[in-house]
Design a protein around this motif. Structure first.
Motif, mmCIF file in Angstrom:
data_model
loop_
_atom_site.group_PDB
_atom_site.id
_atom_site.type_symbol
_atom_site.label_atom_id
_atom_site.label_comp_id
_atom_site.label_asym_id
_atom_site.label_seq_id
_atom_site.Cartn_x
_atom_site.Cartn_y
_atom_site.Cartn_z
ATOM 1 N N ALA A 42 0.822 -1.212 0.000
ATOM 2 C CA ALA A 42 0.000 0.000 0.000
ATOM 3 C C ALA A 42 0.856 1.262 0.000
ATOM 4 N N VAL A 43 2.001 1.208 0.682
ATOM 5 C CA VAL A 43 2.900 2.371 0.713
ATOM 6 C C VAL A 43 3.498 2.611 -0.673
ATOM 7 N N ILE A 44 3.972 1.557 -1.316
ATOM 8 C CA ILE A 44 4.544 1.702 -2.662
ATOM 9 C C ILE A 44 3.507 2.289 -3.626
ATOM 10 N N ALA A 45 2.300 1.704 -3.628
ATOM 11 C CA ALA A 45 1.240 2.205 -4.510
ATOM 12 C C ALA A 45 0.787 3.595 -4.089
ATOM 13 N N GLY A 46 0.742 3.834 -2.771
ATOM 14 C CA GLY A 46 0.270 5.121 -2.266
ATOM 15 C C GLY A 46 1.184 6.275 -2.630
ATOM 16 N N VAL A 47 2.482 6.052 -2.561
ATOM 17 C CA VAL A 47 3.438 7.109 -2.942
ATOM 18 C C VAL A 47 3.266 7.467 -4.413
ATOM 19 N N ILE A 48 3.124 6.459 -5.249
ATOM 20 C CA ILE A 48 2.908 6.707 -6.684
ATOM 21 C C ILE A 48 1.588 7.440 -6.900
ATOM 22 N N TRP A 188 -7.018 8.381 -4.618
ATOM 23 C CA TRP A 188 -7.405 9.058 -3.382
ATOM 24 C C TRP A 188 -7.521 8.061 -2.231
ATOM 25 N N ALA A 189 -8.029 6.864 -2.505
ATOM 26 C CA ALA A 189 -8.130 5.838 -1.459
ATOM 27 C C ALA A 189 -6.740 5.463 -0.943
ATOM 28 N N LEU A 190 -5.784 5.310 -1.851
ATOM 29 C CA LEU A 190 -4.413 4.990 -1.446
ATOM 30 C C LEU A 190 -3.784 6.141 -0.667
ATOM 31 N N ALA A 191 -4.075 7.385 -1.088
ATOM 32 C CA ALA A 191 -3.538 8.548 -0.384
ATOM 33 C C ALA A 191 -4.097 8.632 1.040
ATOM 34 N N ILE A 192 -5.374 8.328 1.213
ATOM 35 C CA ILE A 192 -6.000 8.349 2.538
ATOM 36 C C ILE A 192 -5.354 7.304 3.447
ATOM 37 N N ALA A 193 -5.063 6.134 2.882
ATOM 38 C CA ALA A 193 -4.521 5.033 3.676
ATOM 39 C C ALA A 193 -3.023 5.155 3.947
ATOM 40 N N LEU A 194 -2.332 6.003 3.208
ATOM 41 C CA LEU A 194 -0.864 6.028 3.242
ATOM 42 C C LEU A 194 -0.270 6.200 4.643
ATOM 43 N N PRO A 195 -0.725 7.165 5.461
ATOM 44 C CA PRO A 195 -0.114 7.311 6.792
ATOM 45 C C PRO A 195 -0.256 6.063 7.658
ATOM 46 N N VAL A 196 -1.458 5.478 7.653
ATOM 47 C CA VAL A 196 -1.704 4.282 8.467
ATOM 48 C C VAL A 196 -0.878 3.106 7.962
ATOM 49 N N MET A 197 -0.840 2.919 6.649
ATOM 50 C CA MET A 197 -0.121 1.784 6.086
ATOM 51 C C MET A 197 1.392 1.937 6.273
ATOM 52 N N PHE A 198 1.874 3.171 6.298
ATOM 53 C CA PHE A 198 3.298 3.401 6.555
ATOM 54 C C PHE A 198 3.650 2.965 7.976
ATOM 55 N N ILE A 199 2.777 3.289 8.925
ATOM 56 C CA ILE A 199 2.996 2.882 10.315
ATOM 57 C C ILE A 199 2.987 1.358 10.433
ATOM 58 N N ILE A 200 2.011 0.713 9.758
ATOM 59 C CA ILE A 200 1.938 -0.758 9.781
ATOM 60 C C ILE A 200 3.206 -1.368 9.193
ATOM 61 N N MET A 201 3.692 -0.808 8.106
ATOM 62 C CA MET A 201 4.901 -1.325 7.472
ATOM 63 C C MET A 201 6.101 -1.213 8.414
ATOM 64 N N ILE A 202 6.239 -0.065 9.083
ATOM 65 C CA ILE A 202 7.369 0.151 9.980
ATOM 66 C C ILE A 202 7.296 -0.777 11.191
ATOM 67 N N LEU A 203 6.122 -0.909 11.776
ATOM 68 C CA LEU A 203 5.965 -1.731 12.979
ATOM 69 C C LEU A 203 6.176 -3.216 12.695
ATOM 70 N N SER A 204 5.858 -3.642 11.483
ATOM 71 C CA SER A 204 5.995 -5.062 11.140
ATOM 72 C C SER A 204 7.302 -5.370 10.407
ATOM 73 N N TYR A 205 8.147 -4.351 10.270
ATOM 74 C CA TYR A 205 9.427 -4.532 9.565
ATOM 75 C C TYR A 205 10.354 -5.465 10.334
ATOM 76 N N SER A 206 11.049 -6.292 9.607
ATOM 77 C CA SER A 206 12.034 -7.186 10.197
ATOM 78 C C SER A 206 13.232 -7.277 9.260
ATOM 79 N N ALA A 207 14.410 -6.988 9.790
ATOM 80 C CA ALA A 207 15.618 -7.058 8.970
ATOM 81 C C ALA A 207 15.847 -8.474 8.464
ATOM 82 N N GLU A 208 15.455 -9.455 9.262
ATOM 83 C CA GLU A 208 15.609 -10.855 8.865
ATOM 84 C C GLU A 208 14.782 -11.176 7.631
#
Length: 293
Positions: A42-48, A188-208
């Motif tokens: 969602a972040v990748i699509a949302g930025v575009i 517009w739907a992706l733009a609305i979701a972008l802040p929330v989805m960015f947080i989800i991406m960061i919180l679920s990130y794993s270097a492994e």
């Protein structure tokens, strides 16, 4: 080209693109957390999408349209990607694709709830038959008295939630696309979701996860981000807006067949005769249900 033919061709391209979503998601969740997958796609699509809206200087949607855009966001940007990713941890792609046969029905139900449409009684007869076929398939394919059976039931539950939410997103998006344009709706739907989805991406990130990310998983992530989440909706919502929701929407009935073919080709999953028969039965039932909608 005739506008009606162009709309049908556009809708068909959208369906073909969406047909690859579940097989690609299945490949991706083999290497990454489903929450990270949902957030990152969602972040990748949302930025575009934000870049497109800014570069093309698209006007902000009216206040009365924003509620509908929130429903689209919950349905197709967050709900369907997340719950299919969760489901595909427990069931294979070909099994999950059978559920997609109920997507046109789910969309029609929300058209009744949100749009005030009143289908004939026979519509609900075929709808019930289609739902019964899905339940029959689930019962026949379930593996009783095992840990796998419990996990499979969880995957089934997630798929039902995904189909319900996607139906909501399709119905709302189809309604809005007539007013503000198809590609604008998903952007517009992706733009609305972008802040929330960015947080989800960061919180679920794993270097492994990233260290062990295979090329096929990375390619699948890019596919569901660029095509399933963004480009596919350009074609799909254009088709709905210019060809009619009731007519072009029936192209969704082809999605399970395309999806099963891709699951067999890309994932080497076996496609049983009963899977094909049940899928074809669902397509027939939903086709008649849509006919009398």
């Amino acid at each position: 080209m005739n506008p009606q033919v162009l709309a049908w061709c556009s809708g068909l391209v959208g369906v073909i693109i969406f047909s690859g979503s579940l097989p690609a998601t299945r490949i991706a969740v083999m290497d990454m957390n489903p929450w990270f997958l949902t957030g990152s796609r969602a972040v990748i699509a949302g930025v575009i999408a934000v870049i497109l809206l800014k570069c093309l200087k698209v006007n902000r949607p009216d206040r009365q349209d924003r509620i509908g855009l929130v429903y689209v966001t919950l349905g197709v940007v967050i709900g369907f990607p997340l719950f299919t990713a969760l489901a595909l941890q427990y069931i294979n792609a070909s099994y999950s694709i059978v559920f997609v046969g109920l997507l046109p029905l789910s969309t029609a139900i929300f058209a009744v709830i949100r749009g005030g449409e009143k289908p004939k009684a026979i519509f609900w007869v075929f709808s019930l038959l289609g739902s019964t076929l899905v339940l029959l398939y689930i019962f026949l394919q379930a593996t009783p008295n095992s840990e796998y059976h419990s996990n499979q039931l969880l995957g089934i539950l997630f798929m039902f939630v995904a189909i319900i939410l996607c139906g909501l997103g399709y119905a709302e998006g189809a309604k809005l696309s007539r007013k503000i344009g198809g590609w604008q709706v998903i952007c517009w739907a992706l733009a609305i979701a972008l802040p929330v989805m960015f947080i989800i991406m960061i919180l679920s990130y794993s270097a492994e996860t990233l260290n062990h990310l295979s090329f096929s998983a990375l390619f699948s992530l890019l596919y569901v981000s660029l095509f399933s989440m963004l480009i596919g909706f350009f074609f799909w919502y254009y088709g709905l807006a210019h060809g009619g929701i009731a007519t072009v929407g029936q192209l969704q009935l082809l999605q399970p067949l395309f999806g099963l073919g891709l699951a067999a080709l890309l994932l080497h999953e076996s496609i049983s005769w009963i899977m094909l028969i049940i899928t074809l039965g669902i397509i027939v039932c939903v086709a008649f249900a849509k006919k009398f909608a």
